[in-house]
Scaffold this motif. Structure first.
Motif, PDB file in Angstrom:
ATOM      1  N   THR A  80       0.814  -1.215   0.000  1.00  0.00           N
ATOM      2  CA  THR A  80       0.000   0.000   0.000  1.00  0.00           C
ATOM      3  C   THR A  80       0.846   1.263   0.000  1.00  0.00           C
ATOM      4  O   THR A  80       0.303   2.362  -0.103  1.00  0.00           O
ATOM      5  N   VAL A  81       2.174   1.109   0.126  1.00  0.00           N
ATOM      6  CA  VAL A  81       3.037   2.282   0.293  1.00  0.00           C
ATOM      7  C   VAL A  81       4.227   2.243  -0.665  1.00  0.00           C
ATOM      8  O   VAL A  81       5.340   2.629  -0.314  1.00  0.00           O
ATOM      9  N   ALA A  82       4.000   1.790  -1.884  1.00  0.00           N
ATOM     10  CA  ALA A  82       5.040   1.828  -2.917  1.00  0.00           C
ATOM     11  C   ALA A  82       4.848   3.094  -3.743  1.00  0.00           C
ATOM     12  O   ALA A  82       3.750   3.337  -4.252  1.00  0.00           O
ATOM     13  N   PHE A  83       5.906   3.887  -3.891  1.00  0.00           N
ATOM     14  CA  PHE A  83       5.771   5.193  -4.533  1.00  0.00           C
ATOM     15  C   PHE A  83       6.763   5.463  -5.646  1.00  0.00           C
ATOM     16  O   PHE A  83       6.553   6.381  -6.437  1.00  0.00           O
ATOM     17  N   THR A  84       7.858   4.717  -5.714  1.00  0.00           N
ATOM     18  CA  THR A  84       8.950   5.086  -6.610  1.00  0.00           C
ATOM     19  C   THR A  84       9.429   3.873  -7.410  1.00  0.00           C
ATOM     20  O   THR A  84       9.149   2.731  -7.048  1.00  0.00           O
ATOM     21  N   ILE A 126       1.753   9.364 -17.505  1.00  0.00           N
ATOM     22  CA  ILE A 126       2.808  10.370 -17.636  1.00  0.00           C
ATOM     23  C   ILE A 126       4.181   9.706 -17.670  1.00  0.00           C
ATOM     24  O   ILE A 126       4.388   8.659 -17.053  1.00  0.00           O
ATOM     25  N   GLU A 127       5.108  10.343 -18.365  1.00  0.00           N
ATOM     26  CA  GLU A 127       6.449   9.768 -18.506  1.00  0.00           C
ATOM     27  C   GLU A 127       7.544  10.774 -18.186  1.00  0.00           C
ATOM     28  O   GLU A 127       8.691  10.569 -18.561  1.00  0.00           O
ATOM     29  N   ARG A 128       7.212  11.843 -17.500  1.00  0.00           N
ATOM     30  CA  ARG A 128       8.228  12.845 -17.209  1.00  0.00           C
ATOM     31  C   ARG A 128       9.242  12.324 -16.187  1.00  0.00           C
ATOM     32  O   ARG A 128       8.905  11.526 -15.304  1.00  0.00           O
ATOM     33  N   ASP A 129      10.452  12.794 -16.313  1.00  0.00           N
ATOM     34  CA  ASP A 129      11.549  12.354 -15.446  1.00  0.00           C
ATOM     35  C   ASP A 129      11.673  13.305 -14.262  1.00  0.00           C
ATOM     36  O   ASP A 129      12.621  14.082 -14.165  1.00  0.00           O
ATOM     37  N   THR A 130      10.707  13.253 -13.386  1.00  0.00           N
ATOM     38  CA  THR A 130      10.711  14.096 -12.193  1.00  0.00           C
ATOM     39  C   THR A 130      10.497  13.211 -10.971  1.00  0.00           C
ATOM     40  O   THR A 130      10.271  12.010 -11.078  1.00  0.00           O
ATOM     41  N   HIS A 131      10.563  13.820  -9.799  1.00  0.00           N
ATOM     42  CA  HIS A 131      10.472  13.052  -8.556  1.00  0.00           C
ATOM     43  C   HIS A 131       9.171  13.331  -7.805  1.00  0.00           C
ATOM     44  O   HIS A 131       9.080  13.050  -6.613  1.00  0.00           O
ATOM     45  N   ASP A 132       8.172  13.867  -8.502  1.00  0.00           N
ATOM     46  CA  ASP A 132       6.903  14.128  -7.838  1.00  0.00           C
ATOM     47  C   ASP A 132       6.090  12.839  -7.732  1.00  0.00           C
ATOM     48  O   ASP A 132       6.425  11.813  -8.321  1.00  0.00           O
ATOM     49  N   TYR A 133       5.003  12.919  -6.984  1.00  0.00           N
ATOM     50  CA  TYR A 133       4.184  11.735  -6.687  1.00  0.00           C
ATOM     51  C   TYR A 133       3.639  11.054  -7.942  1.00  0.00           C
ATOM     52  O   TYR A 133       3.812   9.839  -8.115  1.00  0.00           O
ATOM     53  N   PRO A 134       2.983  11.776  -8.879  1.00  0.00           N
ATOM     54  CA  PRO A 134       2.448  11.075 -10.055  1.00  0.00           C
ATOM     55  C   PRO A 134       3.530  10.424 -10.902  1.00  0.00           C
ATOM     56  O   PRO A 134       3.361   9.280 -11.364  1.00  0.00           O
ATOM     57  N   ALA A 135       4.653  11.128 -11.118  1.00  0.00           N
ATOM     58  CA  ALA A 135       5.727  10.561 -11.933  1.00  0.00           C
ATOM     59  C   ALA A 135       6.336   9.336 -11.259  1.00  0.00           C
ATOM     60  O   ALA A 135       6.680   8.349 -11.923  1.00  0.00           O
ATOM     61  N   GLY A 136       6.471   9.373  -9.943  1.00  0.00           N
ATOM     62  CA  GLY A 136       7.007   8.231  -9.216  1.00  0.00           C
ATOM     63  C   GLY A 136       6.098   7.020  -9.315  1.00  0.00           C
ATOM     64  O   GLY A 136       6.565   5.886  -9.531  1.00  0.00           O
ATOM     65  N   LYS A 137       4.793   7.235  -9.164  1.00  0.00           N
ATOM     66  CA  LYS A 137       3.845   6.131  -9.281  1.00  0.00           C
ATOM     67  C   LYS A 137       3.862   5.546 -10.696  1.00  0.00           C
ATOM     68  O   LYS A 137       3.808   4.314 -10.874  1.00  0.00           O
ATOM     69  N   ALA A 138       3.908   6.401 -11.723  1.00  0.00           N
ATOM     70  CA  ALA A 138       3.909   5.916 -13.098  1.00  0.00           C
ATOM     71  C   ALA A 138       5.166   5.093 -13.389  1.00  0.00           C
ATOM     72  O   ALA A 138       5.103   4.035 -14.036  1.00  0.00           O
ATOM     73  N   ALA A 139       6.321   5.563 -12.903  1.00  0.00           N
ATOM     74  CA  ALA A 139       7.567   4.818 -13.106  1.00  0.00           C
ATOM     75  C   ALA A 139       7.539   3.494 -12.349  1.00  0.00           C
ATOM     76  O   ALA A 139       8.043   2.471 -12.834  1.00  0.00           O
ATOM     77  N   LEU A 140       6.974   3.494 -11.166  1.00  0.00           N
ATOM     78  CA  LEU A 140       6.792   2.257 -10.395  1.00  0.00           C
ATOM     79  C   LEU A 140       5.982   1.242 -11.199  1.00  0.00           C
ATOM     80  O   LEU A 140       6.354   0.063 -11.302  1.00  0.00           O
ATOM     81  N   GLU A 141       4.870   1.704 -11.758  1.00  0.00           N
ATOM     82  CA  GLU A 141       4.025   0.808 -12.543  1.00  0.00           C
ATOM     83  C   GLU A 141       4.806   0.197 -13.708  1.00  0.00           C
ATOM     84  O   GLU A 141       4.740  -1.023 -13.948  1.00  0.00           O
ATOM     85  N   ARG A 142       5.532   1.032 -14.454  1.00  0.00           N
ATOM     86  CA  ARG A 142       6.269   0.528 -15.613  1.00  0.00           C
ATOM     87  C   ARG A 142       7.299  -0.521 -15.207  1.00  0.00           C
ATOM     88  O   ARG A 142       7.490  -1.527 -15.895  1.00  0.00           O
ATOM     89  N   ARG A 143       7.971  -0.281 -14.093  1.00  0.00           N
ATOM     90  CA  ARG A 143       8.991  -1.230 -13.634  1.00  0.00           C
ATOM     91  C   ARG A 143       8.365  -2.586 -13.314  1.00  0.00           C
ATOM     92  O   ARG A 143       8.907  -3.635 -13.678  1.00  0.00           O
ATOM     93  N   LEU A 144       7.240  -2.580 -12.655  1.00  0.00           N
ATOM     94  CA  LEU A 144       6.600  -3.837 -12.269  1.00  0.00           C
ATOM     95  C   LEU A 144       6.036  -4.576 -13.476  1.00  0.00           C
ATOM     96  O   LEU A 144       6.190  -5.794 -13.603  1.00  0.00           O
TER      97      LEU A 144
END
Length: 339
Positions: A80-84, A126-144
């Motif tokens: 429930t607490v994965a963000f990055t 979103i695919e921006r290379d930033t460290h905000d919450y939405p970008a972190g969640k999107a990158a997390l999803e892609r990695r998984l």
């Protein structure tokens, strides 16, 4: 006594999603372990929240090896607490080591503007290379999702509501009912729609994902009510009569018309995929979910001496302290409108 023949581990298990999920999974026959970062005496005992089959452990996810050892061999892991993407890299190592994985994400990952109504899970993220919450969640999803052999269900939630949360947007109306306000003034003609997600129904979808492991992305949200409809439902549940007054355009600088769902264009999540693939239906009707959170929130704020800002600090972090209850501005607006 219930026989627990399956094991689940919930990372962030003492938060609002974790507690609701623990209740749902124990009812389904799981032995549940709640993992949490800090000592939590209220959740550290077997049978926490009156539920048989629950234990609690303290785990620091910064220690990847210790985390993986704790998760190894479980039939289900819920995070429930994965963000990055770093959290994604940790979880990717569970391929072949656990039965299935469910990770909580957010609808904030969807690319805007131009969102369709409703938004399907296939809409670009979103695919921006930033460290905000939405970008972190999107990158997390892609990695998984790029990890071979990992049966991971990613759930994109709206604004969460349920007991034990540190944010409750519905408080905007709940407090007005407690204060016996005769009216509420809402901007955007009261027609704004923004997705909300009852944690009991998030827990239901987690259980359905566990029954049918796979690699998938699913939205999870309540029925897409307008702000005015949400207010009316809360007032009805609380037995409070109040007039809902609206005006066009955004809220005003003094807070008049403000509500936390105040968006000019509707944001609605499609639930078609969850229904079609897993047979999802809300486990708790919307009004019952409201009752659950009201029955928790009102005593919690009372125990805090009425200092709701201490109970829901995330509301202040997101919107500031001054816009929530501009009663003087509302009174002046209504008085002017009735002259």
């Amino acid at each position: 006594m219930t026989v627990h023949d399956r094991r689940a581990f919930i990372i962030g298990g003492t938060g609002q999603i974790g507690r609701a999920t623990a209740a749902r999974l124990t009812a389904a026959g799981y032995a549940v372990t709640l993992g949490h970062r800090r000592p939590r005496p209220d959740a550290a005992k077997p049978g926490a929240a009156g539920l048989d089959g629950i234990t609690s452990v303290q785990v620091d996810r910064a220690d990847t090896e210790a985390l993986l050892r704790a998760l190894d061999g479980h039939d289900l892991v819920v995070d429930t607490v994965a963000f990055t993407p770093l959290h994604g890299a940790q979880l990717a190592q569970l391929a072949g080591r656990v039965g299935s994985l469910v990770v909580i994400s957010s609808g904030a990952v969807y690319q805007a503007p131009g969102l369709p109504v409703p938004i399907p899970e296939t809409w670009p993220t979103i695919e921006r290379d930033t460290h905000d919450y939405p970008a972190g969640k999107a990158a997390l999803e892609r990695r998984l999702l790029a990890t071979p052999g990992l049966p991971v269900s990613i759930l994109r939630t709206g604004v969460l509501h349920g007991p034990y949360g540190t944010s409750l947007d519905h408080w905007s109306f709940i407090k007005r009912a407690l204060d016996k306000r005769p009216y509420v003034v809402i901007a955007q003609d009261g027609r704004s729609r923004f997705p909300t997600s009852a944690v009991a129904n998030v827990a239901e979808l987690i259980h359905l994902c566990a029954r049918r492991p796979g690699a998938r992305v699913l939205n999870v949200a309540d029925d897409p009510l307008t702000v005015a409809e949400i207010g009316a439902r809360i007032f009805a549940v609380m037995g409070h009569e109040a007039e809902i007054i609206t005006f066009a355009g955004p809220s005003r600088p003094d807070g008049l018309g403000f509500n936390p769902w105040n968006v000019p264009e509707p944001i609605v999540f499609s639930m078609d995929k969850a229904r079609a693939e897993l047979g999802y239906r809300p486990a708790v009707p919307y009004d019952d979910a409201l009752r659950q959170v009201i029955e928790w929130a009102v005593p919690a704020v009372s125990e805090a001496g009425g200092r709701w800002q201490e109970v829901f600090p995330d509301l202040i972090d997101r919107h500031g302290p001054d816009v929530w209850f501009p009663y003087a501005a509302e009174d002046a607006y209504v008085a002017g409108a009735t002259r």
